[in-house]
Design a protein around this motif. Structure first.
Motif, mmCIF file in Angstrom:
data_model
loop_
_atom_site.group_PDB
_atom_site.id
_atom_site.type_symbol
_atom_site.label_atom_id
_atom_site.label_comp_id
_atom_site.label_asym_id
_atom_site.label_seq_id
_atom_site.Cartn_x
_atom_site.Cartn_y
_atom_site.Cartn_z
ATOM 1 N N ASN A 150 6.974 -8.448 4.639
ATOM 2 C CA ASN A 150 7.496 -7.823 3.497
ATOM 3 C C ASN A 150 6.925 -8.675 2.239
ATOM 4 O O ASN A 150 7.488 -9.562 1.682
ATOM 5 N N THR A 151 5.771 -7.912 1.825
ATOM 6 C CA THR A 151 5.201 -8.823 0.722
ATOM 7 C C THR A 151 4.894 -8.308 -0.672
ATOM 8 O O THR A 151 4.618 -6.989 -0.547
ATOM 9 N N THR A 152 4.921 -8.959 -1.785
ATOM 10 C CA THR A 152 4.565 -8.219 -2.892
ATOM 11 C C THR A 152 2.996 -8.817 -3.154
ATOM 12 O O THR A 152 2.811 -9.914 -3.100
ATOM 13 N N ILE A 153 2.299 -7.706 -3.421
ATOM 14 C CA ILE A 153 0.971 -7.847 -3.937
ATOM 15 C C ILE A 153 0.588 -8.373 -5.126
ATOM 16 O O ILE A 153 1.017 -7.691 -5.986
ATOM 17 N N TYR A 154 -0.309 -9.550 -5.291
ATOM 18 C CA TYR A 154 -0.750 -9.934 -6.647
ATOM 19 C C TYR A 154 -1.994 -9.880 -6.714
ATOM 20 O O TYR A 154 -2.835 -9.847 -5.949
ATOM 21 N N THR A 193 0.712 4.561 5.137
ATOM 22 C CA THR A 193 0.364 3.633 6.099
ATOM 23 C C THR A 193 -1.109 3.169 6.079
ATOM 24 O O THR A 193 -2.060 3.791 5.886
ATOM 25 N N VAL A 194 -1.071 1.499 5.984
ATOM 26 C CA VAL A 194 -2.318 1.265 5.794
ATOM 27 C C VAL A 194 -2.593 0.209 6.752
ATOM 28 O O VAL A 194 -1.727 -0.466 7.358
ATOM 29 N N LYS A 195 -3.962 -0.290 7.189
ATOM 30 C CA LYS A 195 -4.456 -1.199 8.189
ATOM 31 C C LYS A 195 -4.711 -2.482 7.401
ATOM 32 O O LYS A 195 -5.054 -2.649 6.008
ATOM 33 N N LYS A 196 -4.740 -3.565 8.231
ATOM 34 C CA LYS A 196 -5.209 -4.667 7.663
ATOM 35 C C LYS A 196 -6.566 -4.841 6.962
ATOM 36 O O LYS A 196 -7.275 -4.484 7.562
ATOM 37 N N PRO A 245 -2.786 -7.243 3.335
ATOM 38 C CA PRO A 245 -2.826 -8.416 4.250
ATOM 39 C C PRO A 245 -2.224 -8.409 5.393
ATOM 40 O O PRO A 245 -2.774 -9.218 6.634
ATOM 41 N N PHE A 246 -1.827 -7.199 5.998
ATOM 42 C CA PHE A 246 -1.565 -6.867 7.671
ATOM 43 C C PHE A 246 -1.181 -5.207 7.298
ATOM 44 O O PHE A 246 -1.164 -4.498 6.457
ATOM 45 N N ASN A 247 -1.008 -4.737 8.491
ATOM 46 C CA ASN A 247 -0.836 -3.579 9.031
ATOM 47 C C ASN A 247 0.580 -3.119 8.146
ATOM 48 O O ASN A 247 1.497 -3.983 8.654
ATOM 49 N N GLY A 248 0.671 -1.939 7.597
ATOM 50 C CA GLY A 248 2.290 -1.749 7.067
ATOM 51 C C GLY A 248 2.254 -0.511 6.326
ATOM 52 O O GLY A 248 1.404 0.364 6.385
ATOM 53 N N THR A 249 3.257 -0.448 5.352
ATOM 54 C CA THR A 249 3.450 0.747 4.626
ATOM 55 C C THR A 249 3.864 0.304 3.183
ATOM 56 O O THR A 249 4.389 -0.607 2.693
ATOM 57 N N ILE A 250 2.963 1.185 2.374
ATOM 58 C CA ILE A 250 3.084 0.925 0.984
ATOM 59 C C ILE A 250 4.679 1.266 0.464
ATOM 60 O O ILE A 250 4.882 2.515 0.290
ATOM 61 N N THR A 301 1.571 -6.154 -8.366
ATOM 62 C CA THR A 301 0.867 -4.766 -8.244
ATOM 63 C C THR A 301 1.622 -3.727 -7.403
ATOM 64 O O THR A 301 1.689 -2.565 -7.549
ATOM 65 N N MET A 302 1.701 -4.075 -6.096
ATOM 66 C CA MET A 302 2.129 -3.316 -4.994
ATOM 67 C C MET A 302 3.280 -4.426 -4.159
ATOM 68 O O MET A 302 3.219 -5.230 -3.979
ATOM 69 N N ARG A 303 4.076 -3.502 -3.344
ATOM 70 C CA ARG A 303 4.625 -4.121 -2.305
ATOM 71 C C ARG A 303 4.599 -3.323 -0.899
ATOM 72 O O ARG A 303 4.564 -2.243 -0.932
ATOM 73 N N ILE A 304 4.047 -4.233 0.035
ATOM 74 C CA ILE A 304 3.869 -3.486 1.370
ATOM 75 C C ILE A 304 4.765 -4.260 2.146
ATOM 76 O O ILE A 304 5.296 -5.434 2.544
#
Length: 376
Positions: free
Chosen positions: A90-94, A111-114, A190-195, A212-215
């Motif tokens: 559960n990461t915030t992207i900078y 849904t995105v891939k690593k 950084p990993f498979n997940g959902t925006i 910028t985003m949270r994934i």
């Protein structure tokens, strides 16, 4: 008793004869006194009969009770604490470099891939710099090749050769740095997940300090809770735990996966972690959950309903038992030592034996040694 009946009958017949009034009054008075005597004697015999019947038939005067037989069963005790759901992924992207956002390539909920590119930062200046360094390197490479060939034939000075070599190596290093900076203008997952959220727009200036985003990836989550330090000796990895999530009405039986090795000085607690498989995405970060953690368990324990236990004025616990004595059932008060209580059941540590009949309904209405009647 029959003799009294005969006397009454005789007196009744005698009363039917006709006599003179004076003598008749005397006879009636005498007859009355005789009947009174018979009546008193009959009343005495009736009282004796009632007493004999009451001695033989005591059921009409017994306190009715129900009983439970003391049996062995598994007893477990749990205590309750609350915790929250967390997710490792559960990461915030900078942004890793500064610049204007030129292209946001994803949407919220996607849904995105690593390694997938999420957005692009303007890199025009970097690309121009790279091209310039490449031109300089091309010239430096030609100079180095010539100086290297001359030096191999012992022509020219070593200093010229070293300068050409140093210039080429410096440009190679600079080019590598610029390429690294260029790669950072492409921000990837950084990993498979959902925006889960996007905080930027095209044309916005970003920097490494701007989120910028949270994934998120919720396939595997965990519940973390703080436990009072007095449980540190009885709670460990593998301790059984029941989870309940009131908001989504879900219950799980599982075990503790990790225990903290640090006591928080602010509240004197240590942490526990319970991993939860979440392929259906039922559990969200920060969802409140209740943990019931087992801190005691025993097989073949004597367990009775807590409502049957009474206390005397000194705080001693006791029960009423039913015993058959000389063909009659009597109550017996029995002092006991109790252990833990959970969900209305209490473990009896001493004072109660396997198979004892514990008085249930009616236990508040009996006294020690009282005759009782057992009903279902």
């Amino acid at each position: 008793m029959n003799k009294y009946l005969y006397i009454i009958a005789a007196l009744a017949l005698g009363s039917c004869s006709t006599e003179p009034k004076g003598d008749y009054l005397t006879e009636l008075t005498t007859e009355r006194d005789s009947i009174k005597t018979v009546y008193q004697n009959l009343g005495s015999e009736l009282a004796n009969l009632e007493m004999m019947i009451s001695k033989l038939d005591t059921t009409s005067r017994l306190v009715k009770v129900t009983v439970q037989k003391a049996t062995n069963e598994t007893f477990e005790h749990y205590f309750k604490v609350y915790g929250g759901i967390n997710a490792d992924k559960n990461t915030t992207i900078y942004a890793t470099s500064s610049g204007d956002v030129v292209n946001v390539k994803v949407e919220e909920g996607q849904t995105v891939k690593k390694g997938q590119v999420l957005f692009k930062i303007d890199s025009e200046i970097l690309e121009s710099g790279i091209q310039e360094v490449k031109t300089q390197r091309s010239l430096a490479k030609d100079v180095y090749d010539k100086q290297s060939a001359l030096w191999a034939k012992q022509i020219g000075s070593e200093l010229d050769y070293l300068r050409a070599k140093n210039t080429l190596e410096s440009l190679d290093s600079k080019l590598a740095t610029l390429k690294t900076q260029l790669s950072k203008t492409f921000v990837s997952a950084p990993f498979n997940g959902t925006i889960d959220a996007i905080f930027i727009k095209t044309g916005q200036l970003v920097s490494p300090q701007v989120p910028t985003m949270r994934i998120v990836n919720l396939d595997q989550v965990y519940l973390k809770a703080d436990i009072p330090e007095n449980y540190i000796k009885v709670i460990a990895k593998g301790s059984p735990v029941k989870l309940h999530f009131p908001s989504i009405d879900v219950e799980l039986d599982t075990k503790i996966d990790e225990t903290g090795k640090f006591i928080n000085p602010a509240n004197r607690t240590f942490s526990v972690r319970v991993n939860i498989e979440n392929s259906d995405n039922l559990f969200y970060p920060n969802l409140l959950g209740m943990l019931e953690i087992q801190d005691y368990g025993k097989e073949n324990a004597l367990v009775i309903p807590a409502r049957l236990i009474q206390e005397d004025a000194e705080g001693n616990s006791f029960l009423f038992l039913a015993h058959e004595i000389d063909g009659a059932v009597k109550s017996e008060i029995r002092e006991i030592t109790v252990g833990m209580t959970y969900e209305g059941q209490t473990e009896v540590l001493s004072g109660l034996n396997l198979g004892d009949l514990v008085i249930d309904k009616g236990s508040r209405n009996v006294s020690n040694g009282q005759l009782i009647g057992i009903t279902k």
